[in-house]
Motif scaffolding. Structure first.
Motif, PDB file in Angstrom:
ATOM      1  N   VAL A  83      -9.173  -7.649  29.755  1.00 29.50           N
ATOM      2  CA  VAL A  83      -8.631  -8.449  28.512  1.00 29.50           C
ATOM      3  C   VAL A  83      -7.820  -7.619  27.840  1.00 29.50           C
ATOM      4  O   VAL A  83      -6.494  -7.915  27.541  1.00 29.50           O
ATOM      5  CB  VAL A  83      -9.548  -9.224  28.037  1.00 29.50           C
ATOM      6  CG1 VAL A  83      -9.138 -10.067  26.691  1.00 29.50           C
ATOM      7  CG2 VAL A  83     -10.236 -10.481  28.798  1.00 29.50           C
ATOM      8  N   ASN A  84      -8.331  -6.509  27.404  1.00 30.14           N
ATOM      9  CA  ASN A  84      -7.679  -5.540  26.460  1.00 30.14           C
ATOM     10  C   ASN A  84      -7.099  -4.308  27.031  1.00 30.14           C
ATOM     11  O   ASN A  84      -7.167  -3.225  26.382  1.00 30.14           O
ATOM     12  CB  ASN A  84      -8.651  -5.265  25.220  1.00 30.14           C
ATOM     13  CG  ASN A  84      -9.896  -4.923  25.617  1.00 30.14           C
ATOM     14  OD1 ASN A  84     -10.166  -4.762  26.814  1.00 30.14           O
ATOM     15  ND2 ASN A  84     -10.822  -4.638  24.625  1.00 30.14           N
ATOM     16  N   GLY A  88     -10.500  -1.029  28.733  1.00 25.67           N
ATOM     17  CA  GLY A  88     -11.125  -1.724  27.831  1.00 25.67           C
ATOM     18  C   GLY A  88     -12.136  -2.451  28.574  1.00 25.67           C
ATOM     19  O   GLY A  88     -12.384  -2.578  29.769  1.00 25.67           O
ATOM     20  N   HIS A  90     -13.716  -5.497  28.316  1.00 26.68           N
ATOM     21  CA  HIS A  90     -13.406  -6.991  28.142  1.00 26.68           C
ATOM     22  C   HIS A  90     -13.078  -7.671  29.405  1.00 26.68           C
ATOM     23  O   HIS A  90     -11.895  -7.336  29.503  1.00 26.68           O
ATOM     24  CB  HIS A  90     -12.939  -7.330  26.661  1.00 26.68           C
ATOM     25  CG  HIS A  90     -13.160  -8.647  26.542  1.00 26.68           C
ATOM     26  ND1 HIS A  90     -12.600  -9.034  25.175  1.00 26.68           N
ATOM     27  CD2 HIS A  90     -13.672  -9.699  26.802  1.00 26.68           C
ATOM     28  CE1 HIS A  90     -13.046 -10.410  25.323  1.00 26.68           C
ATOM     29  NE2 HIS A  90     -13.620 -10.948  26.322  1.00 26.68           N
TER      30      HIS A  90
END
Length: 147
Positions: A83-84, A88, A90
């Protein structure tokens, strides 16, 4: 004449020990060798399996009397999104599961989308979406488990 010729060929092959090639082994989608990717996927299944089983059991409890089992090798990771950005922690994971009853009788196919991140409230795993894709008919001698 064709049948006699084929029978003769079959007898010759069987008595001489010539190998008959089969492509059945190649039709199986399951991996034949271990790999780092497969090891990571198997570790991920160990962590996610309680979440997968909870979602699947909730769905099928409306139609089946017996509790389902989801085997980790009957779950396929179909998509992983970070996601990030790079490094990341996530993720959005999309999985397809084939829950079973009894002696590995599949009762359906389901798509589950999980959000996995250390910052999620209440834990690191959250079910985002559950989609029932297919219903498989159980054999006649297992019909008593259907509600």
């Amino acid at each position: 004449m064709n049948k006699r010729f084929m029978a003769l060929i079959l007898v010759v092959v069987m008595t001489t020990g010539l190998p008959l090639t089969s492509h059945a082994e190649n039709s199986s989608p399951s991996p034949k060798r271990d790999s780092t990717e497969l090891q990571y996927q198997d570790m991920l299944m160990i962590v996610l399996l309680p979440h997968i089983e909870a979602a699947v059991r909730e769905h099928y409890s409306k139609s089946l009397k017996e509790q389902l089992i989801v085997y980790p090798y009957y779950v396929d990771v179909t998509e992983v999104k970070r996601v990030n950005g790079f490094r990341g922690f996530h993720f959005i994971l999309t999985l397809e599961a084939h829950p079973t009853v009894g002696p590995h009788i599949t009762v359906g196919k389901d798509r589950l989308v999980f959000e996995v991140a250390p910052t999620l409230p209440g834990g690191m795993v959250k079910l985002v979406e559950f989609q029932h894709l297919e219903t498989h008919e159980v054999p006649p001698h297992w019909q008593d488990m259907v509600k």
